[in-house]
Scaffold this motif. Structure first.
Motif, mmCIF file in Angstrom:
data_model
loop_
_atom_site.group_PDB
_atom_site.id
_atom_site.type_symbol
_atom_site.label_atom_id
_atom_site.label_comp_id
_atom_site.label_asym_id
_atom_site.label_seq_id
_atom_site.Cartn_x
_atom_site.Cartn_y
_atom_site.Cartn_z
ATOM 1 N N ARG A 1 17.684 24.803 -17.726
ATOM 2 C CA ARG A 1 17.078 24.799 -19.133
ATOM 3 C C ARG A 1 15.551 24.880 -19.266
ATOM 4 O O ARG A 1 14.770 24.257 -18.362
ATOM 5 N N ILE A 2 14.926 25.154 -20.486
ATOM 6 C CA ILE A 2 13.561 25.162 -20.298
ATOM 7 C C ILE A 2 12.997 23.710 -20.785
ATOM 8 O O ILE A 2 13.515 22.978 -21.479
ATOM 9 N N PRO A 3 12.019 23.335 -19.816
ATOM 10 C CA PRO A 3 11.555 21.880 -19.881
ATOM 11 C C PRO A 3 10.721 21.585 -21.125
ATOM 12 O O PRO A 3 10.055 22.489 -21.343
ATOM 13 N N CYS A 4 10.647 20.687 -21.870
ATOM 14 C CA CYS A 4 9.928 20.051 -22.551
ATOM 15 C C CYS A 4 8.554 19.169 -22.036
ATOM 16 O O CYS A 4 7.547 18.974 -22.788
ATOM 17 N N GLY A 5 8.944 18.842 -20.871
ATOM 18 C CA GLY A 5 7.920 17.955 -20.052
ATOM 19 C C GLY A 5 8.489 17.150 -19.017
ATOM 20 O O GLY A 5 9.985 17.216 -18.955
ATOM 21 N N TYR A 6 7.804 16.547 -18.366
ATOM 22 C CA TYR A 6 8.209 15.561 -17.405
ATOM 23 C C TYR A 6 7.609 14.296 -17.648
ATOM 24 O O TYR A 6 6.660 14.033 -18.187
ATOM 25 N N GLY A 7 8.378 13.050 -17.033
ATOM 26 C CA GLY A 7 7.823 12.018 -17.188
ATOM 27 C C GLY A 7 8.213 10.940 -16.218
ATOM 28 O O GLY A 7 8.982 11.103 -15.368
ATOM 29 N N LEU B 1 0.803 -1.241 -0.119
ATOM 30 C CA LEU B 1 -0.047 -0.024 -0.179
ATOM 31 C C LEU B 1 0.796 1.250 -0.017
ATOM 32 O O LEU B 1 0.621 2.379 -0.562
ATOM 33 N N ASN B 2 2.105 1.234 0.690
ATOM 34 C CA ASN B 2 2.812 2.382 0.760
ATOM 35 C C ASN B 2 3.443 2.607 -0.510
ATOM 36 O O ASN B 2 3.431 3.687 -1.007
ATOM 37 N N ALA B 3 3.997 1.477 -1.325
ATOM 38 C CA ALA B 3 4.596 1.552 -2.510
ATOM 39 C C ALA B 3 3.612 2.123 -3.481
ATOM 40 O O ALA B 3 3.895 3.079 -4.498
ATOM 41 N N VAL B 4 2.511 1.557 -3.490
ATOM 42 C CA VAL B 4 1.265 2.021 -4.444
ATOM 43 C C VAL B 4 0.933 3.516 -4.205
ATOM 44 O O VAL B 4 1.097 4.298 -5.384
ATOM 45 N N LYS B 5 1.050 3.785 -3.055
ATOM 46 C CA LYS B 5 0.499 5.451 -2.835
ATOM 47 C C LYS B 5 1.695 6.585 -3.208
ATOM 48 O O LYS B 5 1.576 7.347 -3.836
ATOM 49 N N THR B 6 2.938 5.872 -2.789
ATOM 50 C CA THR B 6 4.194 6.796 -3.281
ATOM 51 C C THR B 6 4.228 6.860 -4.807
ATOM 52 O O THR B 6 4.598 7.867 -5.160
ATOM 53 N N THR B 7 3.961 5.676 -5.394
ATOM 54 C CA THR B 7 4.025 5.898 -7.070
ATOM 55 C C THR B 7 2.749 6.654 -7.540
ATOM 56 O O THR B 7 3.235 7.564 -8.415
ATOM 57 N N ALA B 8 1.732 6.494 -6.719
ATOM 58 C CA ALA B 8 0.688 7.385 -7.683
ATOM 59 C C ALA B 8 1.002 8.802 -7.401
ATOM 60 O O ALA B 8 0.759 9.835 -7.914
ATOM 61 N N LEU B 9 1.461 9.098 -5.921
ATOM 62 C CA LEU B 9 2.016 10.560 -5.753
ATOM 63 C C LEU B 9 3.089 10.961 -6.711
ATOM 64 O O LEU B 9 3.218 12.256 -7.052
ATOM 65 N N ASP B 10 4.118 10.170 -6.948
ATOM 66 C CA ASP B 10 4.990 10.749 -7.992
ATOM 67 C C ASP B 10 4.492 10.792 -9.244
ATOM 68 O O ASP B 10 5.165 11.638 -9.895
ATOM 69 N N ILE B 11 3.557 10.174 -9.654
ATOM 70 C CA ILE B 11 2.873 10.402 -10.980
ATOM 71 C C ILE B 11 2.387 11.811 -11.017
ATOM 72 O O ILE B 11 2.514 12.764 -11.764
ATOM 73 N N ARG B 12 1.702 11.985 -9.761
ATOM 74 C CA ARG B 12 1.118 13.308 -9.734
ATOM 75 C C ARG B 12 1.942 14.549 -9.762
ATOM 76 O O ARG B 12 1.610 15.608 -9.919
ATOM 77 N N GLU B 13 3.043 14.275 -9.020
ATOM 78 C CA GLU B 13 4.259 15.083 -8.935
ATOM 79 C C GLU B 13 4.708 15.591 -10.000
ATOM 80 O O GLU B 13 4.845 16.832 -10.428
ATOM 81 N N VAL B 14 4.777 14.679 -10.992
ATOM 82 C CA VAL B 14 5.334 14.827 -12.430
ATOM 83 C C VAL B 14 4.246 15.651 -13.067
ATOM 84 O O VAL B 14 4.814 16.773 -13.909
ATOM 85 N N GLN B 15 3.027 15.407 -13.250
ATOM 86 C CA GLN B 15 1.980 16.326 -13.670
ATOM 87 C C GLN B 15 2.240 17.802 -13.207
ATOM 88 O O GLN B 15 2.056 18.564 -13.786
ATOM 89 N N ASN B 16 2.224 18.042 -11.761
ATOM 90 C CA ASN B 16 2.437 19.196 -11.180
ATOM 91 C C ASN B 16 3.462 19.863 -11.623
ATOM 92 O O ASN B 16 3.571 21.097 -11.975
ATOM 93 N N PHE C 1 4.540 10.484 -20.038
ATOM 94 C CA PHE C 1 5.212 11.812 -20.360
ATOM 95 C C PHE C 1 4.085 12.842 -20.456
ATOM 96 O O PHE C 1 2.948 12.613 -20.909
ATOM 97 N N PHE C 2 4.227 14.067 -19.599
ATOM 98 C CA PHE C 2 3.326 15.002 -19.506
ATOM 99 C C PHE C 2 3.886 16.108 -20.212
ATOM 100 O O PHE C 2 5.197 16.730 -19.762
ATOM 101 N N ALA C 3 3.536 16.837 -21.312
ATOM 102 C CA ALA C 3 4.056 17.768 -21.985
ATOM 103 C C ALA C 3 3.462 18.965 -21.720
ATOM 104 O O ALA C 3 1.872 19.072 -21.517
ATOM 105 N N PRO C 4 4.178 20.380 -21.268
ATOM 106 C CA PRO C 4 3.404 21.611 -20.823
ATOM 107 C C PRO C 4 2.394 22.187 -22.159
ATOM 108 O O PRO C 4 2.540 21.788 -23.250
ATOM 109 N N PRO C 5 1.438 22.864 -21.826
ATOM 110 C CA PRO C 5 1.004 23.492 -20.734
ATOM 111 C C PRO C 5 -0.040 22.736 -20.020
ATOM 112 O O PRO C 5 -0.320 23.129 -18.794
ATOM 113 N N ASP C 6 -0.822 22.009 -20.806
ATOM 114 C CA ASP C 6 -2.222 21.447 -20.263
ATOM 115 C C ASP C 6 -2.042 20.773 -19.139
ATOM 116 O O ASP C 6 -2.879 20.919 -18.356
ATOM 117 N N PRO C 7 -1.343 19.707 -18.951
ATOM 118 C CA PRO C 7 -0.421 18.912 -19.738
ATOM 119 C C PRO C 7 -1.228 17.918 -20.669
ATOM 120 O O PRO C 7 -2.067 17.436 -20.433
#
Length: 199
Positions: free
Chosen positions: A72-78, A46-61, A151-157
């Motif tokens: 450098r100017i980012p093209c996106g995060y993934g 449960l801890n690993a799943v929650k941490t992974t989901a939070l890391d995906i959301r963090e990349v979106q943020n 991969f999440f590309a800005p700005p929407d993402p």
């Protein structure tokens, strides 16, 4: 006249009664230990799943709040998920323009590129085998893969899976040594719009 001595009977446990009590205590102790280990595995999962989901959301943020990434100017995060016989895990990364004003890459994924590029753009690395957790499967639109890039590309993402939009990914984590489906498996689902859920 003779005196009569009265001996009182002392009550005590017989050996058989002692063995029965010790056996019951032993059985209860073993069952408590097994239950605790079983719950520990579920808790780790449960801890690993929650941490992974939070890391995906963090990349979106990161993508929605894009500013300079390490100068450098980012093209996106993934996030790059991988599964092989020795290990499984993920690494979050950023993709940046090589130089000011240059174009961003069009592939929107790491895939099996040069590991040095991956390491140089890594934000966070997680190895599940160190947590007694492993990836059971990575499914993109129902097909199984050994690796996948979100991969999440800005700005929407804009959300890409392995370089394409309009796909859904399901990453199933499990406690090492257990089989799925069971209580020892949990899935993280990222739908076509990039919404993250845990099942």
């Amino acid at each position: 006249m003779r005196r009569k001595t009265v001996f009182s009977k002392k009550s005590c446990f017989t050996i058989l009664e002692m063995l029965i009590v010790i056996s019951i205590i032993g059985i209860l102790t073993v069952s408590i230990i097994i239950n605790k280990q079983s719950n520990q595995g579920r808790e780790d999962l449960l801890n690993a799943v929650k941490t992974t989901a939070l890391d995906i959301r963090e990349v979106q943020n990161f993508t929605m709040n894009s500013s300079l990434a390490y100068g450098r100017i980012p093209c996106g995060y993934g996030i790059h998920f991988y599964k092989n016989t020795n290990a499984s895990g993920y690494l979050s990364f950023y993709e940046a323009m090589v130089a000011q004003g240059s174009a961003c890459s069009t592939d929107k994924k790491i895939g099996s590129e040069d590991p040095l590029k991956v390491i140089s753009s890594a934000i966070k690395t997680v190895k599940f085998d160190l947590q007694n957790i492993e990836i059971d499967n990575i499914r993109v639109d129902g097909s199984a893969f050994l690796m996948s890039d979100l991969f999440f590309a800005p700005p929407d993402p804009i959300f890409y899976i392995d370089g394409s939009t309009g796909k859904k990914v399901e990453i199933t984590l499990k406690v090492k040594g257990k089989t799925c489906p069971s209580d020892f498996c949990k899935s993280i689902i990222v739908n076509q719009l990039g919404q993250v859920s845990i099942e």
